[in-house]
Design an enzyme around this catalytic site. Structure first.
Site, short mmCIF file in Angstrom:
data_model
loop_
_atom_site.label_atom_id
_atom_site.label_comp_id
_atom_site.label_asym_id
_atom_site.label_seq_id
_atom_site.Cartn_x
_atom_site.Cartn_y
_atom_site.Cartn_z
CE1 TYR A 18 42.38 28.75 50.17
CE2 TYR A 18 43.70 27.28 51.55
CZ TYR A 18 43.57 28.44 50.82
OH TYR A 18 44.63 29.31 50.71
CG HIS A 23 38.62 26.34 43.54
ND1 HIS A 23 38.16 26.13 42.27
CD2 HIS A 23 39.93 26.72 43.40
CE1 HIS A 23 39.13 26.37 41.40
NE2 HIS A 23 40.21 26.73 42.06
CE1 TYR A 76 46.62 26.04 49.60
CE2 TYR A 76 48.92 25.33 49.71
CZ TYR A 76 47.80 25.92 50.30
OH TYR A 76 47.87 26.35 51.60
CG ASN A 78 46.24 26.93 40.78
OD1 ASN A 78 45.07 26.61 40.69
ND2 ASN A 78 46.64 28.19 40.87
CG ASP A 103 35.58 24.55 41.04
OD1 ASP A 103 36.53 23.72 41.02
OD2 ASP A 103 35.74 25.76 40.86
CG ASN A 124 44.82 28.01 36.71
OD1 ASN A 124 44.92 28.10 35.50
ND2 ASN A 124 44.74 29.08 37.49
#
Length: 201
Positions: A18, A23, A76, A78, A103, A124
């Site tokens: 990632y 993000h 993560y 969220n 972001d 989120n």
């Protein structure tokens, strides 16, 4: 200005898969801030995060800037709230001294906006932080990544890497966002808004 340290959090997802995603631009900004301040991230003993304690920016008269905890959650995106809340409690930091770098699809790529409080705009990570802190009254440094093209799902868009064209300008965007964080901490929200909310020529 309070002697209480600031907690500056860069949002993203963990792992190399990632690292280049839109993000994860918040964590890119945190990496630059740590580099500027000569700080090194280390695993935190009380929170699922890596953190670095630094002095950031320069106050009027050339004095060192405020004490800052730079942090990147190891969870993560969220479920960022747990690490942020744990760090705030550990260091005794009020939500008003928390700044989250993230972001933002609702503003164009290469744009920086700052605010305190307000809604989460479908983000989120922010929603989970608001829930964990029990308030929306924390600072946000919003790094514009633009809207997804066509009918692309927003979740798919932010989990993709920046395009080749965007990557050419990404270092400037990250540098501007780091400047915005430093100005927020040393001169206040209104000063930072006054500089970064002006439309680029």
């Amino acid at each position: 200005m309070t002697d209480q340290p600031w907690l500056v959090v860069g949002l993203g997802n963990p792992g190399p898969k990632y690292a280049g995603n839109r993000h994860n631009v918040g964590q890119m900004v945190l990496d630059l801030l740590a580099e500027r301040a000569g700080g090194t991230f280390a695993r935190h003993g009380r929170a699922q995060a890596v953190a670095a304690e630094v002095r950031l920016g320069t106050l009027p008269g050339g004095r060192p800037g405020p004490r800052v905890i730079l942090a990147k959650p190891s969870t993560y995106m969220n479920v960022s709230g747990g690490p942020v809340s744990a760090l705030a409690q550990y260091y005794g930091i009020d939500p008003a001294q928390v700044a989250v770098v993230h972001d933002e699809v609702d503003i164009p790529f290469d744009t920086i906006k700052l605010k305190i409080g307000g809604g989460e705009g479908g983000h989120n990570g922010l929603r989970d932080i608001t829930k964990a802190l029990g308030t929306r009254e924390y600072h946000r440094v919003r790094v514009g990544v633009g809207r997804p093209p066509g009918r692309m799902d927003t979740a798919d868009y932010v989990l993709r890497d920046f395009t080749g064209t965007e990557r050419k300008d990404l270092p400037i965007l990250v540098d501007d966002a780091a400047d915005a964080v430093e100005m927020l901490l040393t001169e206040g929200l209104l000063a930072a808004q006054g500089k970064f909310h002006v439309a680029k020529a």
